[in-house]
Design an enzyme around this catalytic site. Structure first.
Site, PDB file in Angstrom:
ATOM      1  N   ASP A  55       0.908  -1.189  -0.043  1.00 55.09           N
ATOM      2  CA  ASP A  55       0.109  -0.180  -0.012  1.00 55.09           C
ATOM      3  C   ASP A  55       1.011   1.223   0.044  1.00 55.09           C
ATOM      4  O   ASP A  55       0.429   2.145  -0.536  1.00 55.09           O
ATOM      5  CB  ASP A  55      -0.940   0.043   1.091  1.00 55.09           C
ATOM      6  CG  ASP A  55      -0.310  -0.214   2.548  1.00 55.09           C
ATOM      7  OD1 ASP A  55       1.088  -0.168   2.446  1.00 55.09           O
ATOM      8  OD2 ASP A  55      -0.893  -0.276   3.547  1.00 55.09           O
ATOM      9  N   ARG A  61      -5.158   4.554   6.039  1.00 54.85           N
ATOM     10  CA  ARG A  61      -5.259   4.261   4.510  1.00 54.85           C
ATOM     11  C   ARG A  61      -6.269   5.103   4.120  1.00 54.85           C
ATOM     12  O   ARG A  61      -7.154   5.782   4.688  1.00 54.85           O
ATOM     13  CB  ARG A  61      -5.663   2.706   4.494  1.00 54.85           C
ATOM     14  CG  ARG A  61      -4.880   1.690   5.064  1.00 54.85           C
ATOM     15  CD  ARG A  61      -3.652   1.492   4.177  1.00 54.85           C
ATOM     16  NE  ARG A  61      -4.242   1.182   2.985  1.00 54.85           N
ATOM     17  CZ  ARG A  61      -4.665   0.054   2.512  1.00 54.85           C
ATOM     18  NH1 ARG A  61      -4.333  -1.215   3.515  1.00 54.85           N
ATOM     19  NH2 ARG A  61      -4.910  -0.322   1.228  1.00 54.85           N
ATOM     20  N   TYR A 101      -0.186  -3.979  11.171  1.00 55.19           N
ATOM     21  CA  TYR A 101       0.856  -4.964  10.845  1.00 55.19           C
ATOM     22  C   TYR A 101       1.366  -5.476  12.064  1.00 55.19           C
ATOM     23  O   TYR A 101       1.762  -4.734  13.064  1.00 55.19           O
ATOM     24  CB  TYR A 101       2.109  -4.230  10.018  1.00 55.19           C
ATOM     25  CG  TYR A 101       1.845  -4.167   8.651  1.00 55.19           C
ATOM     26  CD1 TYR A 101       1.899  -5.228   8.012  1.00 55.19           C
ATOM     27  CD2 TYR A 101       2.127  -2.837   8.125  1.00 55.19           C
ATOM     28  CE1 TYR A 101       2.095  -4.857   6.447  1.00 55.19           C
ATOM     29  CE2 TYR A 101       1.785  -2.589   6.722  1.00 55.19           C
ATOM     30  CZ  TYR A 101       1.977  -3.687   5.966  1.00 55.19           C
ATOM     31  OH  TYR A 101       2.054  -3.714   4.571  1.00 55.19           O
ATOM     32  N   PRO A 111       7.676  -5.954   5.527  1.00 58.17           N
ATOM     33  CA  PRO A 111       6.704  -4.871   5.114  1.00 58.17           C
ATOM     34  C   PRO A 111       6.884  -3.704   5.778  1.00 58.17           C
ATOM     35  O   PRO A 111       6.152  -2.599   5.181  1.00 58.17           O
ATOM     36  CB  PRO A 111       5.302  -5.455   5.132  1.00 58.17           C
ATOM     37  CG  PRO A 111       5.446  -6.320   6.297  1.00 58.17           C
ATOM     38  CD  PRO A 111       6.589  -6.985   6.462  1.00 58.17           C
TER      39      PRO A 111
HETATM   40  P1  FAD Z   1       4.050  -9.857  -7.247  1.00 57.51           P
HETATM   41  O1  FAD Z   1       3.223  -8.515  -6.746  1.00 57.51           O
HETATM   42  O2  FAD Z   1       4.129 -10.966  -6.475  1.00 57.51           O
HETATM   43  O3  FAD Z   1       3.665 -10.070  -8.680  1.00 57.51           O
HETATM   44  C1  FAD Z   1       3.985 -11.369  -9.402  1.00 57.51           C
HETATM   45  C2  FAD Z   1       3.017 -11.501 -10.406  1.00 57.51           C
HETATM   46  O4  FAD Z   1       3.402 -12.603 -11.202  1.00 57.51           O
HETATM   47  C3  FAD Z   1       1.640 -11.885  -9.926  1.00 57.51           C
HETATM   48  O5  FAD Z   1       0.616 -11.390 -10.349  1.00 57.51           O
HETATM   49  C4  FAD Z   1       1.507 -13.497 -10.291  1.00 57.51           C
HETATM   50  O6  FAD Z   1       0.334 -14.092 -10.413  1.00 57.51           O
HETATM   51  C5  FAD Z   1       2.516 -13.776 -11.269  1.00 57.51           C
HETATM   52  N1  FAD Z   1       3.196 -15.022 -11.704  1.00 57.51           N
HETATM   53  C6  FAD Z   1       3.740 -15.656 -10.657  1.00 57.51           C
HETATM   54  N2  FAD Z   1       3.908 -16.915 -11.127  1.00 57.51           N
HETATM   55  C7  FAD Z   1       3.889 -16.855 -12.386  1.00 57.51           C
HETATM   56  C8  FAD Z   1       4.279 -17.639 -13.636  1.00 57.51           C
HETATM   57  N3  FAD Z   1       4.922 -19.030 -13.430  1.00 57.51           N
HETATM   58  N4  FAD Z   1       3.619 -17.466 -14.718  1.00 57.51           N
HETATM   59  C9  FAD Z   1       3.079 -16.538 -15.040  1.00 57.51           C
HETATM   60  N5  FAD Z   1       2.763 -15.210 -14.042  1.00 57.51           N
HETATM   61  C10 FAD Z   1       3.110 -15.540 -12.431  1.00 57.51           C
HETATM   62  N6  FAD Z   1       4.450  -5.034   0.588  1.00 57.51           N
HETATM   63  C11 FAD Z   1       4.339  -3.953   1.187  1.00 57.51           C
HETATM   64  O7  FAD Z   1       5.198  -3.236   0.820  1.00 57.51           O
HETATM   65  N7  FAD Z   1       3.264  -3.762   2.122  1.00 57.51           N
HETATM   66  C12 FAD Z   1       2.247  -4.721   2.366  1.00 57.51           C
HETATM   67  O8  FAD Z   1       1.596  -4.673   2.976  1.00 57.51           O
HETATM   68  C13 FAD Z   1       2.612  -6.018   1.579  1.00 57.51           C
HETATM   69  N8  FAD Z   1       1.639  -7.162   1.816  1.00 57.51           N
HETATM   70  C14 FAD Z   1       1.847  -8.070   0.946  1.00 57.51           C
HETATM   71  C15 FAD Z   1       0.788  -9.143   1.062  1.00 57.51           C
HETATM   72  C16 FAD Z   1       0.963 -10.230   0.500  1.00 57.51           C
HETATM   73  C17 FAD Z   1      -0.086 -11.293   0.870  1.00 57.51           C
HETATM   74  C18 FAD Z   1       2.038 -10.490  -0.401  1.00 57.51           C
HETATM   75  C19 FAD Z   1       2.271 -11.705  -1.415  1.00 57.51           C
HETATM   76  C20 FAD Z   1       3.003  -9.382  -0.645  1.00 57.51           C
HETATM   77  C21 FAD Z   1       2.916  -8.282   0.334  1.00 57.51           C
HETATM   78  N9  FAD Z   1       3.790  -6.943  -0.012  1.00 57.51           N
HETATM   79  C22 FAD Z   1       3.559  -6.072   0.548  1.00 57.51           C
HETATM   80  C23 FAD Z   1       4.802  -7.295  -0.907  1.00 57.51           C
HETATM   81  C24 FAD Z   1       4.457  -6.636  -2.345  1.00 57.51           C
HETATM   82  O9  FAD Z   1       3.146  -6.862  -2.699  1.00 57.51           O
HETATM   83  C25 FAD Z   1       5.606  -7.251  -3.073  1.00 57.51           C
HETATM   84  O10 FAD Z   1       6.882  -6.612  -2.785  1.00 57.51           O
HETATM   85  C26 FAD Z   1       5.100  -6.495  -4.658  1.00 57.51           C
HETATM   86  O11 FAD Z   1       3.848  -6.832  -5.151  1.00 57.51           O
HETATM   87  C27 FAD Z   1       6.112  -7.249  -5.558  1.00 57.51           C
HETATM   88  O12 FAD Z   1       6.003  -6.759  -6.848  1.00 57.51           O
HETATM   89  P2  FAD Z   1       6.217  -7.876  -7.820  1.00 57.51           P
HETATM   90  O13 FAD Z   1       5.742  -7.455  -9.040  1.00 57.51           O
HETATM   91  O14 FAD Z   1       7.876  -8.110  -7.950  1.00 57.51           O
HETATM   92  O15 FAD Z   1       5.726  -9.161  -7.695  1.00 57.51           O
END
Ligand code: FAD
Length: 670
Positions: A50, A280, A288, A363
């Site tokens: 967020d 928020r 958290y 986080p």
């Molecule tokens: P992600 O957001 O994880 O995106 C990865 C994408 O890849 C997803 O859409 C997934 O569906 C897709 N994917 C995965 N594997 C495959 C595959 N094999 N083939 C095709 N697509 C695939 N960070 C904060 O700062 N504050 C928070 O409160 C917080 N809460 C979180 C809660 C949860 C449940 C999670 C999982 C993470 C949280 N985070 C939080 C961390 C934050 O969401 C991530 O750091 C951020 O989203 C990272 O972005 P990303 O694009 O690298 O990965």
């Protein structure tokens, strides 16, 4: 419409989270043939990450959707620290500005990830035909051993599995596991077992499964999150701590007598742990709580133990004697996270990893989503300009050298901050096991430059020309083996620092008197920029210096001419922007050489290239020269990368050095 049986793309992005969407956004702005696939059938709607840090907002603004986030988000201005007093009673011990003043035009804001992903999706639609292909995931990936410099080659072959709708919707999102209507993030949480293999197998067995497609790509960017399938195919390890932390997150509209519920708070209880309060949007508040730790590689923590009620109970204990309840819960989750960094961020500068795929941490400082997006903000333009034949492929090496260091710094910071956040407060100065609240506050304040994203300072490379920096990254040679280290003159300003992002101050358009924050003009469109601080052009000597610079830039052998296709506008690869310091009303646009306000056939003079540091009618004086600490008489030249980072600085006469600098990575087309 069935997918093409065999398709070729410049860039294939795997994963449409924040990192993948940022990469796709660069490709959309640079006109690169791109596909982006995600195994999930739906985007996320609420919850998840967020916090948006200042630098991220500056980036959003450069893509023209910063205003949407700024308007919708909750603005977080103050942090309150709460600790037990000598009698053990919880008291507010301190207040600190959430973002130090003067750091950026923006302050930290909070908005859930689903909205942020929406802004990206809208922007992709507006600027390109790139759409996220959901329910599509790679089944295999191979990389041919080709010359890194062969731009025509498609060395990567990816087999994509097209799932049926049924397969692409995660089971847990269909039925909320807590039996209520409250959405939870468990199905995306890494407490849930990774389901990638399962999805592939299900798709194979399912008679309704869609087709298998072969895609040939020049580059692949793996943005597929903490479990990264792409990373596992490359065999790259995640290095770091053995311990995993389990966090509980609750998004509620609280009913409470706690006075600082609309402030960001770090609350340390005497013996019941700590809670972070994040106010928020839409009256929501996020709590958290670090629930427990577990060893990496151990059996997955039994998540059925974690419920919203259990998270609330922990918060109630920590916040006592204040009371906290809720009647509305928007989202909740529990997730397991370790502090780890990927061993490598790229394979042969053809397949890249970004975001959670190469760094995971707690986080607490709101870094995950921000740093992930900033990874691909760093990488996207490099891949795009190499794919277009504008830049030498050797610039791609700077992705790992620049971003792996940031990831490592982030983990180091998270380590320190985790201990301070989760520890028990010291009872007195002799209590050595307890956490000193003064240390907590000092660490928090020192970290603000880093956590805001503004502190990023990239080291020397072929695109960051620092003086006397012996930590040159890469071997500093380009494709033709030419040494490319050309040092810029840092002494020309103490504020514009080579390796950091260009700060922003108000300047006025010479042609129409409209004030602008200078960063507003630096759009993320893939162009390099030469910022000419022209100084006092009313002085004949200075005017002659500026004119001479214009002449040099316009010569047919200048790099500006040689890197720009003959039929393209002269500002399409490198844009020249000017800020002078003479009184606006005593200067005419026509006083400047055409190089500073080019004439384009059928369009006329360009009125949006020359700015002045002067009084505006309604918004005061930006004092840009003073604030940028540039000599208002003599000026200087600043070269900016397409991502706004300062590359090189020099005097107006240092055109040979500037040319050598650009020739290190800009390819000649004429
Ligand atoms: P992600 O957001 O994880 O995106 C990865 C994408 O890849 C997803 O859409 C997934 O569906 C897709 N994917 C995965 N594997 C495959 C595959 N094999 N083939 C095709 N697509 C695939 N960070 C904060 O700062 N504050 C928070 O409160 C917080 N809460 C979180 C809660 C949860 C449940 C999670 C999982 C993470 C949280 N985070 C939080 C961390 C934050 O969401 C991530 O750091 C951020 O989203 C990272 O972005 P990303 O694009 O690298 O990965």
């Amino acid at each position: 419409v069935p997918p093409p049986a065999d398709s070729h793309v410049d860039v294939l992005i795997v994963g449409a989270g924040p990192a993948g969407l940022m990469a796709a956004t660069w490709m959309s702005r640079c006109g690169i043939k791109t596909r982006i696939v995600d195994k999930r059938g739906t985007k996320i709607f609420n919850g998840q990450a967020d916090g948006l840090q200042c630098r991220t907002l500056e980036i959003f603004d450069s893509f023209d959707f910063g205003h949407r986030a700024w308007r919708e988000a909750n603005h977080m201005l103050e942090v309150c620290l709460w600790n037990p007093d000598e009698q053990g009673v919880l008291r507010r011990s301190d207040r600190v500005a959430d973002t130090p003043s003067g750091l950026s035009r923006f302050t930290e804001v909070v908005l859930h990830q689903g909205r942020i992903e929406r802004f990206f999706l809208d922007s992709l639609k507006e600027h390109s035909d790139i759409t996220v292909e959901r329910g599509v995931l790679p089944e295999s990936i191979t990389l041919d051993d080709v010359d890194a410099y062969d731009r025509k080659a498609y060395p990567i072959t990816v087999k994509l599995q097209h799932l049926t709708e049924e397969e692409a919707i995660p089971a847990e999102s269909k039925v909320h596991s807590n039996g209520s209507d409250v959405q939870n993030g468990l199905f995306r949480s890494n407490l849930a077992k990774d389901d990638t293999e399962g999805i592939i197998n299900a798709a194979k067995k399912n008679p309704r499964a869609g087709s298998l497609e072969t895609v040939k790509a020049k580059y692949v960017i793996g943005c597929d999150g903490a479990h990264s399938w792409v990373r596992r195919q490359l065999g790259f390890a995640m290095e770091g701590e053995q311990t995993d932390y389990i966090w509980g997150v609750l998004d509620i509209i609280p009913v409470t007598d706690f006075p600082d519920i609309r402030m960001r708070c770090a609350i340390h209880s005497e013996n019941s742990g700590s809670v972070m309060v994040i106010p928020r949007e839409n009256k929501l508040v996020r709590l958290y709580i670090q629930l427990t730790t577990t060893e990496k590689g151990e059996a997955q923590y039994d998540r059925s133990q974690i419920t919203p009620e259990m998270i609330l109970k922990s918060a109630q204990k920590i916040m006592a004697p204040y009371k906290i309840e809720y009647t509305y819960c928007d989202w909740w989750t529990a997730y397991q996270i370790g502090q780890r960094v990927g061993s490598k961020f790229s394979k042969n500068e053809r397949i890249f990893l970004a975001g959670d795929a190469v760094h995971t941490h707690s986080p607490k400082a709101g870094q995950g989503m921000n740093v992930s997006m900033q990874d691909t903000y760093n990488l996207g333009w490099k891949v795009a300009l190499v794919a277009k034949g504008i830049c030498d492929p050797s610039i791609l090496k700077t992705y790992q050298s620049e971003r792996r260091k940031i990831a490592q710094d982030l983990i180091d910071f998270d380590h320190k901050f985790s201990r301070l956040f989760s520890g028990r407060p010291a009872k007195n100065i002799l209590d050595e096991e307890g956490i000193s609240m003064t240390e907590f506050k000092d660490t928090f304040k020192k970290a603000q430059l880093f956590t805001s994203g503004i502190g990023v300072d990239y080291g020397t490379s072929m695109i960051v020309a620092k003086e006397g920096d012996s930590t040159a990254q890469g071997d500093g040679t380009n494709v033709s083996g030419k040494k490319t280290q050309v040092a810029g003159k840092q002494s020309l300003s103490s504020v514009i620092k080579i390796g950091t992002r260009m700060p922003s101050f108000q300047v006025i358009n010479q042609a129409d008197a409209r004030p602008w924050q200078f960063q507003e003009i630096l759009k993320s469109d893939g162009r390099w920029r030469i910022i000419v601080f022209a100084g006092n052009i009313k002085d004949p000597q200075q005017s002659a210096r500026v004119h001479a610079l214009g002449e040099t830039l316009s010569q047919s052998e200048s790099f500006l001419r040689r890197c720009t296709p003959a039929e393209a506008p002269i500002d399409s690869i490198v844009e020249v922007l000017t800020i002078h310091s003479a009184p606006r009303q005593e200067v005419e646009l026509s006083d400047f050489h055409e190089a500073f306000h080019p004439f384009q056939k059928g369009i006329g003079w360009d009125y949006w290239k020359i700015y002045v540091d002067d009084m505006s009618y309604h918004e005061g004086h930006g004092q840009a020269y003073k604030n940028y600490d540039v000599d208002p008489e003599k000026g200087c030249i600043v070269v900016l990368r397409p991502d706004m980072y300062v590359s090189w600085m020099g005097d107006l006469e240092d055109t040979v050095d500037m040319q050598n600098f650009f020739e290190g990575f800009l390819l000649s087309v004429n």
